[in-house]
Design a protein around this motif. Structure first.
Motif, short mmCIF file in Angstrom:
data_model
loop_
_atom_site.label_atom_id
_atom_site.label_comp_id
_atom_site.label_asym_id
_atom_site.label_seq_id
_atom_site.Cartn_x
_atom_site.Cartn_y
_atom_site.Cartn_z
N ALA A 344 0.98 -1.24 0.07
CA ALA A 344 0.19 -0.02 0.08
C ALA A 344 0.87 1.28 -0.04
O ALA A 344 0.49 2.05 -0.75
N GLN A 345 1.78 1.31 0.85
CA GLN A 345 2.72 2.43 0.87
C GLN A 345 3.35 2.84 -0.52
O GLN A 345 3.59 3.79 -1.06
N LEU A 346 4.16 1.68 -0.81
CA LEU A 346 4.72 2.06 -2.12
C LEU A 346 4.08 2.22 -3.40
O LEU A 346 4.35 3.04 -4.10
N LEU A 347 3.00 1.53 -3.33
CA LEU A 347 1.98 1.84 -4.66
C LEU A 347 1.57 3.36 -4.22
O LEU A 347 1.35 3.83 -5.38
N TYR A 348 1.13 3.53 -3.22
CA TYR A 348 0.73 5.19 -3.17
C TYR A 348 1.79 6.06 -3.43
O TYR A 348 1.48 7.11 -4.08
N ARG A 349 2.93 5.59 -3.13
CA ARG A 349 4.28 6.52 -3.65
C ARG A 349 4.41 6.55 -5.17
O ARG A 349 4.18 7.54 -5.69
N MET A 350 4.07 5.58 -5.76
CA MET A 350 4.07 5.69 -7.08
C MET A 350 3.04 6.44 -7.86
O MET A 350 3.20 7.34 -8.79
N LEU A 351 1.91 6.09 -7.14
CA LEU A 351 0.61 7.28 -7.95
C LEU A 351 0.66 8.70 -7.41
O LEU A 351 0.47 9.48 -8.30
N SER A 352 1.19 8.66 -6.17
CA SER A 352 1.35 10.11 -5.86
C SER A 352 2.32 11.11 -6.86
O SER A 352 2.39 11.97 -6.95
N ASN A 353 3.64 10.31 -7.10
CA ASN A 353 4.54 10.80 -7.97
C ASN A 353 4.26 10.92 -9.22
O ASN A 353 4.21 12.05 -9.98
N LEU A 354 3.23 10.07 -9.77
CA LEU A 354 2.57 10.12 -11.30
C LEU A 354 1.52 11.55 -11.14
O LEU A 354 1.47 12.15 -12.11
N VAL A 355 0.66 11.51 -10.06
CA VAL A 355 -0.17 12.69 -10.00
C VAL A 355 0.57 13.88 -9.94
O VAL A 355 0.26 14.91 -10.61
N ASP A 356 1.65 13.94 -8.92
CA ASP A 356 2.30 15.08 -8.86
C ASP A 356 3.08 15.71 -10.26
O ASP A 356 2.92 16.83 -10.52
N ASN A 357 3.50 14.72 -10.89
CA ASN A 357 4.02 15.04 -12.36
C ASN A 357 3.12 15.60 -13.11
O ASN A 357 3.31 16.35 -13.96
N ALA A 358 1.80 14.82 -13.15
CA ALA A 358 0.82 15.34 -14.14
C ALA A 358 0.25 16.85 -13.73
O ALA A 358 0.27 17.43 -14.79
#
Length: 609
Positions: A344-358
């Protein structure tokens, strides 16, 4: 300046040079000599065995004393060849030509000795003897071509005397049959020498290519080793620089937190808040780089379990909604009811990086996050209507520090590490990430995850934001009471820690070394007012580290107080050692609220002052 730049020739001196023409020729010749000497015993035995058999046959055919003399001389030469010194692999390379000449002379003598047979034994009207001599000589030449073609002078020295003697002896007889045999022998000789020369050229070319390839491989290996050393030196430099930057930044964060608390009702409080925002931003940048070091070090171990994507998406919406609204963008996070197998934590980090980049590269329109089931796989897609990524840049966006349309390194657009972390986490979790983008139309990042069955979870846990690597807490810290022992060799950090803890009602004893801590623990009041927590900096003076120092103190004084490491280390090997110890660790610069919350978890409840 007194120092001068090193010359390029000095730099290239570290790499082995390809062998020069002379050295290469010697190495090739050495292989030729080794090849012919490898069959030395067998060739001598076969040659002189044939000679003995030929002499015996001639004596039986014509019992004359000179035939026995011929046999005795021939066999004596064979014994001498068996006993004479031979080339061996320990012979220096520089002596190779001498051994090649020696062997060529030796086989020339042997060939000349056998060359006497046609002149002595072939006679008119004795066709059986002529046939035997012809077969023996041609057979010897055929065997010589197989064994001696690596060394052309030896091949010529052995075959030419025998074959020319045979040709002359046959032609001397004058009749048609012997003349035909002479022509046949001449043709055979020319064919043998041609084939031997071709074989010699092929072997020589292959050896030259082999040695050149070995030299190139050696150069490549040396250059790879040099590149690895340079990379290791760069890693050590960055780790040291990161540690040295984190130390004062950690002190600034602690002093700033105390200052912000003191000026809360003062007109300068706004400046203190802005200072802390800048400090936290710098700390976030260092945390991002630390994430890369931790992933490269292999100290991040995923805990795979069923994860509710709706809970994860609510956390994403909670984290980015205000930022999207501030930029006048739409953020659409769609519930799906899907579950996946992931951390959960690592997947959240992946998604938060993608949303932040977007959000970072979108100026109008918005960003959407959705999940779709495809058989046993779930696609999580992050869409944006931003600037898009050109096809030639789509591979590079996953490189560290590479940013599209940011050649000036605008700090407001981050460090360019977010997508690099996404790719590392993708490999770690085995969640492939796909990118599809069109310049000026936006981008779509897709994660592919294994689907999972839903499991029962408390409602409170579904809505709770996910704590991830590098997420810096800024919430009010809970009250903590107790006596704490701090070991840190930086005076500024000891002073800042003392001020921060005093402001929150914590009793802190700060020392600079293990020896000072041992002296403090040995005092009588250490039993009357025991310590509730031992907090150590990892890197101490004189090469010591807080992990070993803290564990020694716990064993020596029987401390029940838990150990907490606070470090600015980013070196992968040290991070691995810290992880293997199982001791909790915080990375500098530590947010004061996060630090106090960690203390509350390790030493909860009011303890004696």
């Amino acid at each position: 300046m007194n120092a001068t730049a090193p010359k390029p020739s000095h730099e290239s001196a570290d790499f082995p040079r390809p062998p020069g023409p002379d050295e290469l020729g010697l190495r090739v010749l050495r292989e030729h000599v080794a090849s012919v000497y490898a069959a030395y015993n067998a060739s001598v035995f076969v040659h002189f065995g044939l000679g003995a058999a030929l002499g015996a046959a001639m004596y039986l055919h014509q019992p004359r004393a000179w035939v026995l003399v011929w046999m005795a001389v021939h066999l004596s030469l064979g014994v001498f060849l068996f006993l004479m010194p031979r080339w061996h692999p320990d012979v220096p390379l520089a002596d190779t030509r001498r051994w090649a000449r020696r062997h060529s002379r030796t086989v020339t003598v042997v060939g000349a000795a056998m060359a006497s047979a046609p002149l002595l034994f072939i006679s008119p009207g004795d066709l059986p003897v002529t046939s035997v001599i012809t077969v023996v000589i041609i057979g010897s030449c055929a065997r010589a071509m197989q064994l001696l073609w690596p060394l052309k002078p030896a091949l010529y020295g052995y075959t030419l005397p025998m074959m020319l003697s045979l040709i002359v002896a046959l032609a001397w007889q004058g009749d048609a049959m012997h003349f035909f045999l002479a022509l046949f022998s001449l043709g055979y000789l020319l064919f043998t020498l041609r084939v031997g020369g071709q074989q010699h050229k092929l072997l020589t070319d292959s050896l030259v290519l082999r040695f050149e390839n070995e030299a190139l491989a050696g150069q490549l290996g040396t250059q790879i080793a040099a590149a690895e050393r340079a990379s290791a030196e760069k890693t050590r430099f960055l780790a040291t620089a990161s540690h040295d930057l984190r130390q004062p930044l950690h002190a600034i964060a602690l002093f700033g937190a105390a200052l912000e608390n003191e000026l809360r009702e003062h007109h300068g409080g706004r400046n203190a808040q802005q200072l802390m925002r800048a400090v936290n931003a710098l700390g976030s940048s260092l945390d991002t780089m630390l994430d890369v070091s931790r992933l490269d070090a292999g100290v991040v171990t995923p805990a795979i379990a069923p994860v509710s994507l709706d809970a994860l998406f609510r956390s994403l919406n909670h984290m980015f909604a205000a930022r999207a609204e501030q930029r006048q963008l739409q953020l659409r996070v769609r519930a799906s009811g899907l579950w996946v197998h992931s951390d959960a934590q690592l997947l959240y980090r992946m998604l938060s990086n993608l949303v932040d980049n977007a959000l970072k590269y979108t100026t109008r329109g918005g960003v959407a996050v959705r999940a779709r089931a495809r058989g046993g796989v779930v696609w999580i897609e992050v869409f944006d209507t931003g600037i898009g990524i050109a096809p030639e840049q789509q591979e590079r966006v996953f490189e560290e520090y590479y940013q599209v349309h940011n050649p000036g390194r605008d700090r407001s657009q981050g460090l360019g590490i977010g997508l690099s972390i996404v790719q590392r986490l993708s490999r770690l979790l085995q969640h492939p990430v796909r990118l599809k983008s069109q310049t000026g139309r936006g981008s779509r990042f897709r994660l592919e995850l294994p689907a999972a069955e839903a499991v029962a979870m408390p409602d409170a846990g579904l809505a709770a934001p996910v704590r991830t690597m590098g997420v810096r807490g800024d919430h009010a810290a809970p009250a903590v009471h107790g006596r704490i022992l701090l070991i840190d060799d930086e005076a500024e950090i000891r002073e800042a820690m003392t001020g921060l803890f005093r402001a929150h009602g914590l009793a802190l004893d700060a020392v600079s070394s293990e020896a000072e801590a041992a002296e403090l623990l040995g005092r009588p009041d250490a039993h009357e007012r025991p310590f509730s927590l031992l907090m150590c900096d990892y890197r101490l003076c004189d090469g010591e580290n807080g992990l070993d120092a803290g564990m020694r103190l716990q064993r020596r004084f029987g401390l029940q107080a838990p150990l907490l490491l606070v470090t600015g280390e980013t070196s992968p090997d040290r991070l691995q050692r810290v992880r293997a110890s199982g001791i909790p660790v915080l990375f500098k610069p530590v947010n004061p609220a996060m630090l106090l919350r960690a203390l509350a978890e390790l030493a909860p409840g009011p303890l004696a002052h």
